[in-house]
Design an enzyme around this catalytic site. Structure first.
Site, mmCIF file in Angstrom:
data_model
loop_
_atom_site.group_PDB
_atom_site.id
_atom_site.type_symbol
_atom_site.label_atom_id
_atom_site.label_comp_id
_atom_site.label_asym_id
_atom_site.label_seq_id
_atom_site.Cartn_x
_atom_site.Cartn_y
_atom_site.Cartn_z
ATOM 1 N N ASP A 32 0.865 -1.154 0.000
ATOM 2 C CA ASP A 32 0.000 0.000 0.000
ATOM 3 C C ASP A 32 0.919 1.227 0.000
ATOM 4 O O ASP A 32 2.059 1.143 0.439
ATOM 5 C CB ASP A 32 -0.853 -0.052 1.271
ATOM 6 C CG ASP A 32 -1.644 1.209 1.476
ATOM 7 O OD1 ASP A 32 -2.291 1.644 0.516
ATOM 8 O OD2 ASP A 32 -1.610 1.754 2.589
HETATM 9 P P1 ADP Z 1 -4.278 4.562 0.118
HETATM 10 O O1 ADP Z 1 -4.467 3.414 -0.797
HETATM 11 O O2 ADP Z 1 -3.338 5.586 -0.467
HETATM 12 O O3 ADP Z 1 -3.885 4.157 1.502
HETATM 13 P P2 ADP Z 1 -7.074 4.846 0.829
HETATM 14 O O4 ADP Z 1 -7.557 3.603 0.191
HETATM 15 O O5 ADP Z 1 -7.009 4.875 2.311
HETATM 16 O O6 ADP Z 1 -5.670 5.329 0.218
HETATM 17 O O7 ADP Z 1 -7.956 6.062 0.352
HETATM 18 C C1 ADP Z 1 -8.068 6.388 -1.010
HETATM 19 C C2 ADP Z 1 -8.501 7.812 -1.189
HETATM 20 O O8 ADP Z 1 -9.799 7.990 -0.632
HETATM 21 C C3 ADP Z 1 -7.627 8.800 -0.485
HETATM 22 O O9 ADP Z 1 -6.536 9.216 -1.303
HETATM 23 C C4 ADP Z 1 -8.569 9.952 -0.225
HETATM 24 O O10 ADP Z 1 -8.661 10.761 -1.368
HETATM 25 C C5 ADP Z 1 -9.899 9.265 -0.052
HETATM 26 N N1 ADP Z 1 -10.260 9.109 1.366
HETATM 27 C C6 ADP Z 1 -10.275 7.997 2.086
HETATM 28 N N2 ADP Z 1 -10.656 8.222 3.351
HETATM 29 C C7 ADP Z 1 -10.840 9.544 3.436
HETATM 30 C C8 ADP Z 1 -11.230 10.429 4.487
HETATM 31 N N3 ADP Z 1 -11.459 10.006 5.732
HETATM 32 N N4 ADP Z 1 -11.335 11.730 4.198
HETATM 33 C C9 ADP Z 1 -11.087 12.188 2.963
HETATM 34 N N5 ADP Z 1 -10.726 11.416 1.960
HETATM 35 C C10 ADP Z 1 -10.605 10.115 2.174
HETATM 36 MG MG MG Z 2 -3.805 3.122 3.317
#
Ligand code: ADP
Ligand code: MG
Length: 677
Positions: free
Chosen positions: A364
């Site tokens: 990730d």
């Molecule tokens: P990653 O794969 O980079 O860890 P996530 O799967 O956790 O990212 O989240 C993907 C995207 O969803 C983030 O880049 C963000 O844009 C959005 N996102 C997720 N959770 C939140 C939140 N609590 N507030 C705002 N945006 C969020």
């Molecule tokens: Mg993550």
């Protein structure tokens, strides 16, 4: 819990842990049938009655071995020094042999009555044969070495038991409870409840998990994280049971007690790992039922042709395959213990074997390859929305989330001392964003696609200046208020990890992220990654992993919070920063208590090393058992030599496995050196 440990604790004649769910042939020289409650062992202890800690059982065996051993040795000494005292020597050998042999024979007879034929009978039969021949010295020596084998086994192979004892020692028995009037009262740690306030002074260990309400201190969390560098803690920070408070007195609200604490979970994991079995052990178990009858038949044939009882006795002793049976469990337990010391918790022993075969990694991005401590670098309102308004709206809703994005927004809002709005109906969609209602209006904070899904019109083209930034949009009802840009840092050890993994034979490393293409590109570019996928939803990450799985054995590394499905999809799921996070601990097959990526390479290294040790052990053990059997059949092995070699080969294997325990020490030493600088 004590009962649970005991079930796995017993060394049987073959040094083997028989606690098995599929088969029911488990019983050991200690006379204890692991599935029944009323049996007693060699040492005559009732296992039920014993406390969780202690080696009382093996102390009993040590006593038997000692008394019997002295008598047997005495007989030899008398024989050598006072040849005219034949009778005294004879009596000494007789008593010695009986003291040593009786418990073993009783066990074997009990087993036979129950209709179970396993390895104990081999040694019992050998001893009986020697007794019948009135060769008490030989009988005594065989029984003595068998007892020694059992003692070695229970002392060393129950490494899990010992790690747990060490962990138990980490939590103090008492705590000082702070009453409503501010008074302090000494109470038993087990009487603490969630919500209680306790005070911990410098030098004391935390008895439970909690959150600091006042005071500040540095804490040594090495007992859980394996990281010897102390961590600074201030009000609002979490503290964990079993870690050591170093410099200041702190008041703490209890958040978790007993088995719910991270330490409790860790104990549970170690116990599960010990109870789990590797495929090799399962195979040995399956064929164990055939082994004894085959050996008995060969023994009988040998007797039939040679009429040489000594050969048969030697054969029976050497045929008891302690060394082979111990080959895997001793190595695995040592490896699991070494890993635990580094803050790497392996849930199931089979995961260790898997880890040695991993050929691909899927990481990730946010919080894994990057440190996940985002900072807001841009607040861009649209249609006259001020940055402060944008931040206030976003922070009001994000307050209830612990996503890295949310944490960055909340932090900035706190620094700006913004007054936040009251929110109702908060909801978080993992990997997408959050929503909540403020004064009748629905606010959303989240990624571009999710906004579009909800029918919002985003500002036309992606702003150029946002290149390389992670971006979330903020909306109120059907209007976009603006966007917020973030930056994140790549962890300093990411680069090293990737090259270490390649050196350890990993052929493919990929990155998946919910973030935008431009950000993903930048990170992947800096990190020598084979492939990456941006804009992922949790389910797209799973799909990606499934694809890699077709050609590889895949380990998935994530933070365990919103990466749980991807972690579960990999052959091996590794959760980072699991300290204090139940989801991370529960969702992964391996939990890393820290965010230190170097631990991953260490895990793979350790897994490979244990595989080497296991193979060495198996080859060595088989060589001795089968070689010894052949030598006995052709009459080149005396019973006494057989007994010595039997115990000796077991020792060699136990020591070879113990080499694993110190693996990774250089890593913690390096930590220390760095912090001392
Ligand atoms: P990653 O794969 O980079 O860890 P996530 O799967 O956790 O990212 O989240 C993907 C995207 O969803 C983030 O880049 C963000 O844009 C959005 N996102 C997720 N959770 C939140 C939140 N609590 N507030 C705002 N945006 C969020
Ligand atoms: Mg993550």
């Amino acid at each position: 819990m004590s009962e649970h440990i005991h079930n796995h604790q017993h060394g049987c004649a073959c040094g083997h842990d028989h606690h098995d769910h599929e088969h029911d042939h488990g019983h050991c020289a200690c006379g204890h049938d692991h599935h029944h409650e009323d049996s007693t062992c060699i040492c005559g202890h009732d296992h039920k009655a014993e406390g969780g800690v202690g080696h009382d059982r093996s102390m009993g065996r040590v006593f038997f071995a000692l008394v019997g051993g002295i008598l047997t040795a005495n007989s030899f000494i008398l024989e050598a020094l006072l040849p005219e005292q034949q009778f005294a020597s004879y009596m000494s050998a007789l008593f010695g042999a009986f003291i040593l042999a009786l418990p073993i024979i009783i066990t074997a007879v009990k087993d036979l009555i129950k209709g179970k034929v396993y390895m104990n009978e081999l040694v019992a039969l050998a001893i009986l044969a020697a007794l019948v021949k009135a060769d008490f010295q030989t009988a005594g020596i065989i029984a003595f070495f068998l007892l020694v084998t059992i003692i070695i086994e229970t002392r060393t192979a129950s490494g899990a038991q010992r790690s747990i004892e060490e962990l138990i020692k980490l939590t103090p028995n008492t705590a000082s409870l702070i009453g409503a009037d501010g008074s302090e009262k000494e109470v038993a740690a087990q009487d603490l409840h969630v919500g209680d306030r306790i005070r911990i002074r410098p030098g004391e260990n935390f008895p439970v998990d909690g959150q600091i309400i006042s005071g500040e201190s540095t804490v040594n969390q090495a007992s859980i994280t394996g990281e010897s560098v102390p961590v600074e803690k201030v009000a609002g920070d979490d503290v964990f049971a079993g870690t050591q408070n170093l410099t200041g007195a702190v008041d703490v609200t209890v958040t978790k007690v007993g088995g719910e604490t991270t330490l409790g979970k860790v104990k549970e994991m170690i116990m599960q790992a010990e109870a789990s079995r590797t495929p090799v052990v399962r195979i040995i178990d399956r064929y164990a039922g055939y082994y004894t009858p085959t050996v008995l038949m060969i023994a009988w044939i040998t007797w039939w042709f040679s009429r040489d009882m000594d050969s048969v006795i030697a054969f029976l002793v050497i045929a008891c395959p302690c060394a082979v049976v111990l080959a895997t469990p001793t190595a695995v337990v040592a490896a699991v213990a070494a890993a635990a010391r580094l803050g790497i918790f392996i849930k199931n022993i089979s995961h260790l074997e898997l880890a040695s075969r991993i050929s691909a990694f899927v990481f990730d991005k946010t919080g894994t390859l990057t440190d996940g401590l985002l900072s807001v670098v841009k607040l861009q309102g649209v249609d006259g929305v001020t940055p402060a308004e944008l931040l206030r709206s976003a922070a009001s809703v994000e307050r209830f989330s612990n996503h890295p994005t949310a944490l960055a927004i909340i932090k900035l809002a706190q620094e700006a001392e913004l007054e936040l709005d009251g929110v109702t109906g908060f909801a978080e969609e993992h990997g997408k964003g959050v929503s909540g209602t403020v004064a009748g209006s629905l606010y959303r904070v989240g990624r571009a696609n999710w906004m579009r899904e909800n029918g919002l019109l985003l500002p036309e083209s992606d702003p150029d200046e946002a290149a390389g930034m992670s971006v979330v949009y903020v909306s109120k009802d059907d209007r976009v208020l603006g966007w917020i840009g973030f930056r994140d840092k790549i962890r300093k050890e990411s680069q090293v990890l990737l090259s270490d993994l390649r050196r350890l034979g990993v052929r493919y490393c990929a990155m998946v992220t919910g973030d935008r293409q431009s950000v993903a590109e930048e990170v992947a570019g800096q990190l020598n990654i084979d492939e990456f996928k941006s804009g992922c939803l949790p389910e797209t990450k799973v799909e990606f992993v499934e694809n890699v799985k077709r050609d590889h054995t895949v380990a998935v590394v994530g933070d365990g919070v919103n990466d749980a499905p991807a972690l579960a999809a990999g052959d091996l799921g590794i959760a980072m920063g699991a300290i204090g996070s139940d989801i991370a601990i529960n969702s992964a097959s391996v939990a890393l208590m820290t965010n230190d990526l170097r631990r991953i390479a260490m895990l793979i290294f350790l897994a490979k090393k244990s595989q080497v040790v296991i193979n060495q052990n198996l080859i060595f053990g088989m060589l001795f058992v089968f070689g010894g059997m052949i030598l006995s059949i052709v009459g080149l092995m005396t019973p006494i030599w057989a007994a010595v070699i039997h115990a000796g080969s077991t020792l060699v294997i136990v020591f070879n496995s113990a080499r694993l325990v110190r693996t990774g020490e250089e890593l913690t030493l390096a930590d220390k050196a760095e912090s001392d600088k």
